[in-house]
Design a protein around this motif. Structure first.
Motif, PDB file in Angstrom:
ATOM      1  N   TRP A  39       0.838  -1.203   0.000  1.00  0.00           N
ATOM      2  CA  TRP A  39       0.000   0.000   0.000  1.00  0.00           C
ATOM      3  C   TRP A  39       0.877   1.259   0.000  1.00  0.00           C
ATOM      4  O   TRP A  39       0.586   2.226  -0.716  1.00  0.00           O
ATOM      5  CB  TRP A  39      -0.950  -0.002   1.192  1.00  0.00           C
ATOM      6  CG  TRP A  39      -2.125  -0.900   0.976  1.00  0.00           C
ATOM      7  CD1 TRP A  39      -2.159  -2.259   1.092  1.00  0.00           C
ATOM      8  CD2 TRP A  39      -3.429  -0.498   0.567  1.00  0.00           C
ATOM      9  NE1 TRP A  39      -3.415  -2.742   0.790  1.00  0.00           N
ATOM     10  CE2 TRP A  39      -4.216  -1.681   0.466  1.00  0.00           C
ATOM     11  CE3 TRP A  39      -4.019   0.722   0.291  1.00  0.00           C
ATOM     12  CZ2 TRP A  39      -5.551  -1.653   0.083  1.00  0.00           C
ATOM     13  CZ3 TRP A  39      -5.357   0.749  -0.078  1.00  0.00           C
ATOM     14  CH2 TRP A  39      -6.115  -0.419  -0.183  1.00  0.00           C
ATOM     15  N   CYS A  43       0.960   3.891  -3.227  1.00  0.00           N
ATOM     16  CA  CYS A  43       0.733   5.342  -3.076  1.00  0.00           C
ATOM     17  C   CYS A  43       1.914   6.128  -3.646  1.00  0.00           C
ATOM     18  O   CYS A  43       1.740   7.122  -4.358  1.00  0.00           O
ATOM     19  CB  CYS A  43       0.548   5.694  -1.600  1.00  0.00           C
ATOM     20  SG  CYS A  43      -1.115   5.461  -0.978  1.00  0.00           S
ATOM     21  N   CYS A  84      -6.207   5.296  -0.895  1.00  0.00           N
ATOM     22  CA  CYS A  84      -5.050   5.937  -1.536  1.00  0.00           C
ATOM     23  C   CYS A  84      -5.442   7.264  -2.184  1.00  0.00           C
ATOM     24  O   CYS A  84      -4.611   8.174  -2.298  1.00  0.00           O
ATOM     25  CB  CYS A  84      -4.438   5.007  -2.572  1.00  0.00           C
ATOM     26  SG  CYS A  84      -3.552   3.610  -1.837  1.00  0.00           S
TER      27      CYS A  84
END
Length: 712
Positions: A39, A43, A84
């Motif tokens: 994650w 991003c 995000c």
């Protein structure tokens, strides 16, 4: 080549692809601490794809400003990755509210931003592929809304810090020296060397022997599993070094990255930070609070840089800095959040956790412990009853052995309740003592009692009506007189209850919160040189000659303390302390989350339309409406005034001027300003025109009436 940055000398360029991949690697490493490396990586990889537009490329050569932060957010938003989308859309301007502009009174929102028409950035497809985002290993607390909003903040922090660091590395050509601190293992070795002589003392009949017992217990408990602990150590029990011993041992045991001390008062911060620097080395300890400014024109020191993101093994900060950062939406505040993960967090003077925001503060601490591999320690001499407010998934373990026995041993004064006293009666009693400390609840009461004793030898006044440099001078004189056995009667506000290590044979404390009374008692026979029976801390209520207005935050503790004083003969007993906090928190009820911070997040658990910016504006630990009065009596203060008048402005100048300032409430400001006594300066200072209104004995005096200015 598509360019992300150009160096200031125009000689070097960084490609967008390099910037995205390097930022992604860094953000992924930060996020891996709490199990979501992909994650963080995702991003980072998508955050600046808007720079592929021809308009942004023109911007780098002097063209108009264009939005490059929304593109990556929009790509992921269309794939239902709202998490995000929040992080990327806010990586320059801060986290947005979810919802529509109608929900936020016209303020920008994530939903609104996603409707924005953007420049064509789709050239990114040739170099960047949208990554996969696996399931999040988040264990929700409560309904899950608060937990998810907290996760978004932590992921946002990873992205923002990684983006800052990669951009900085390119722009400075890797000249900024970050990190390079000593390891936790080395710091623990230094601590062991420091405490080695103490550990030889096994005589539990002596003060130092009891301190060693507590220290050994902290070292032993440091090997326990991660979670929430409380360290209930009576005044004089050596909790500063003992808590550090627990923290370093615990950090080594669980491969943790840093120790964070969260402290309510800057006076205690400076005191504790100096202890840590002496033991561990000054370059390993970061102080981050309003009285510290790192500005070095010669080089960017690593400790200065660490203040931006807390990349340091020992961090010492305030309640305000810690908790307001956790609920902020600003990039500069949130940048440090990911470094709170995998940390030992010590809350010194835990009874000072802000009552109006107690529940959201506890919920945030719970998230750090439950989902982000941190350990929390509630450290105080007056342990508040916080257990009911932590989620059922978390339990609290006591570190200190034989708490009740330790309290009895370290008690050096007897607390007696005297009932109601008039100002005249209090004055007569104080005249009977050669050395005595009297702590009152209002600055005006302090000034009046001081004036009634002024003819006596060795009478001193101390309150926040005196600027800090003035108070320091007074403190030195008072300490000397106490040590030399000279007459010394000090009339003060509660400012002497924390971080000021006085030792008086007698203390008088106007009834306040039980924790304040116990802090005051800690200034009576502090060093244990006298018999306990001869050292009395007298608690009393003041017969008011006029109506005294206390804000609700002060009124409620007074009322509850009065009930406890009626129910318990010894209000300093552990039973009385627990009853006090139970009653206080019970009466506060919904006010323990005065802005419904938790509720606002929980109700968005399904929609994910979290009000990040709204909550950031609501969560303010210091809300008193005060004005800052600059007192230019000393030569240094006069020089600072001239610099301000010349138009100089810097954080260092504001800090330096603060040493000669008094903060007053709005109504007192109106009196002084209405009487023509103040001159407005830049940087939100007001200069006291008539310095005769500030005396060496009492500081600032405000007995003026509006309209006096017509006679000037």
């Amino acid at each position: 080549m598509f360019c992300a940055h150009i160096s200031e000398d125009k000689l070097r360029e960084q490609s967008i692809k390099d910037h995205l991949e390097e930022t992604a690697e860094l953000a992924g490493r930060f996020a891996s601490v709490f199990g979501v490396e992909k994650w963080g990586y995702g991003c980072g990889l998508m955050h600046d794809i808007g720079k592929y537009s021809s308009q942004f490329q023109a911007r780098l050569k002097g063209g108009p400003i264009t939005d490059h932060a929304t593109a990556g957010a929009k790509e992921l938003y269309l794939k239902k990755n709202y998490i995000c989308a929040y992080c990327i859309s806010g990586h320059h301007s801060g986290l947005l509210d979810g919802g529509t502009t109608a929900d936020t009174g016209g303020k920008a929102t994530l939903t609104g931003r996603m409707q924005k028409e953007l420049d064509d950035y789709h050239s990114y497809h040739a170099e960047i592929e949208i990554p996969e985002f696996p399931a999040i290993p988040l264990r929700p607390l409560g309904k899950g809304g608060f937990s998810m909003s907290f996760f978004i903040r932590m992921l946002f922090s990873c992205l923002v810090d990684a983006d800052y660091l990669n951009t900085e590395a390119f722009m400075t050509n890797n000249a900024a020296k970050r990190g390079e601190f000593d390891t936790i293992e080395i710091l623990f070795e230094r601590l062991q060397q420091h405490i080695a002589p103490w550990l030889q003392n096994e005589d539990s009949t002596t003060v130092n022997g009891r301190r060693t017992e507590i220290l050994k217990a902290c070292l032993e408990k440091g090997a326990a599993g991660q979670g929430i602990f409380q360290l209930t150590v009576p005044t004089g029990g050596g909790k500063t070094v003992s808590s550090l011993a627990f923290a370093l041992r615990h950090a080594i045991e669980h491969h943790m990255d840093r120790v964070i001390y969260v402290i309510p008062y800057t006076s205690i911060i400076e005191q504790n930070a100096q202890v840590f620097k002496n033991i561990l080395g000054k370059d390993n300890v970061l102080e981050d609070h309003c009285n510290v400014v790192y500005e070095d024109s010669e080089e960017l020191k690593k400790i200065q840089l660490a203040s931006e993101n807390w990349d340091c093994p020992i961090v010492v900060t305030t309640n305000v800095q810690f908790f307001e950062s956790l609920f902020s939406s600003k990039t500069t505040k949130c940048r440090k959040l990911h470094n709170m993960a995998n940390s030992v967090i010590i809350f010194d003077e835990a009874q000072m956790l802000p009552v109006k925001y107690l529940k959201p503060c506890i919920q945030a601490v719970s998230e750090l412990v439950y989902n982000y591999h941190s350990t929390a320690v509630l450290c105080t001499a007056t342990q508040p009853s916080l257990r009911p407010y932590f989620p059922k998934q978390l339990s609290i373990s006591e570190i200190c052995p034989r708490v009740e026995i330790q309290y009895d041993f370290f008690r050096r004064t007897i607390i007696k309740n005297r009932g109601e006293l008039s100002e005249e009666e209090l004055t007569d009693i104080l005249k009977e003592h050669t050395q005595a400390l009297c702590i009152l609840n209002s600055r005006r009461e302090v000034q009046r009692i001081y004036q009634s004793l002024q003819e006596e030898e060795g009478v001193f006044h101390l309150s926040t009506f005196m600027y800090p440099e003035h108070r320091k001078r007074q403190l030195r004189i008072i300490r000397e007189r106490l040590e030399n056995g000279q007459p010394c009667r000090l009339i003060a506000t509660s400012l002497v209850e924390a971080g000021v290590d006085f030792d008086f044979p007698a203390v008088f404390r106007e009834l306040a919160g039980v924790d304040s009374v116990i802090q005051a008692a800690g200034r009576c026979n502090r060093e244990g040189r006298r018999k306990k029976e001869d050292c009395i801390t007298t608690v009393f209520t003041m017969k008011k000659n006029e109506a005294v207005h206390f804000p609700p935050s002060l009124r409620r503790p007074l009322d509850v303390a009065a009930q406890i004083a009626e129910q318990y003969e010894d209000i300093a007993s552990l039973e009385a302390i627990e009853a006090y906090f139970q009653k206080l928190y019970h009466y506060e009820g919904e006010s323990l989350d005065a802005k419904d911070i938790i509720g606002q997040m929980e109700e968005k658990a399904r929609s994910l339309l979290f009000p990040f910016a709204t909550v950031a504006g609501q969560f303010k630990l210091i809300e008193n409406n005060t004005r800052t009065i600059l007192i230019a009596k000393e030569p240094e203060a006069k020089k600072l005034v001239e610099r301000i008048r010349r138009g100089e402005a810097s954080r260092q100048l504001v800090r330096d001027a603060g040493h000669y300032c008094v903060n007053i409430y709005e109504q007192d400001y109106e009196k002084l300003n209405g009487a023509g006594r103040l001159e407005a300066l830049d940087l939100d200072f007001f200069l006291l025109r008539n310095t005769e209104q500030y005396t060496e004995e009492m500081g600032l005096e405000i007995q003026v009436e509006r309209g006096e200015a017509v006679f000037f």
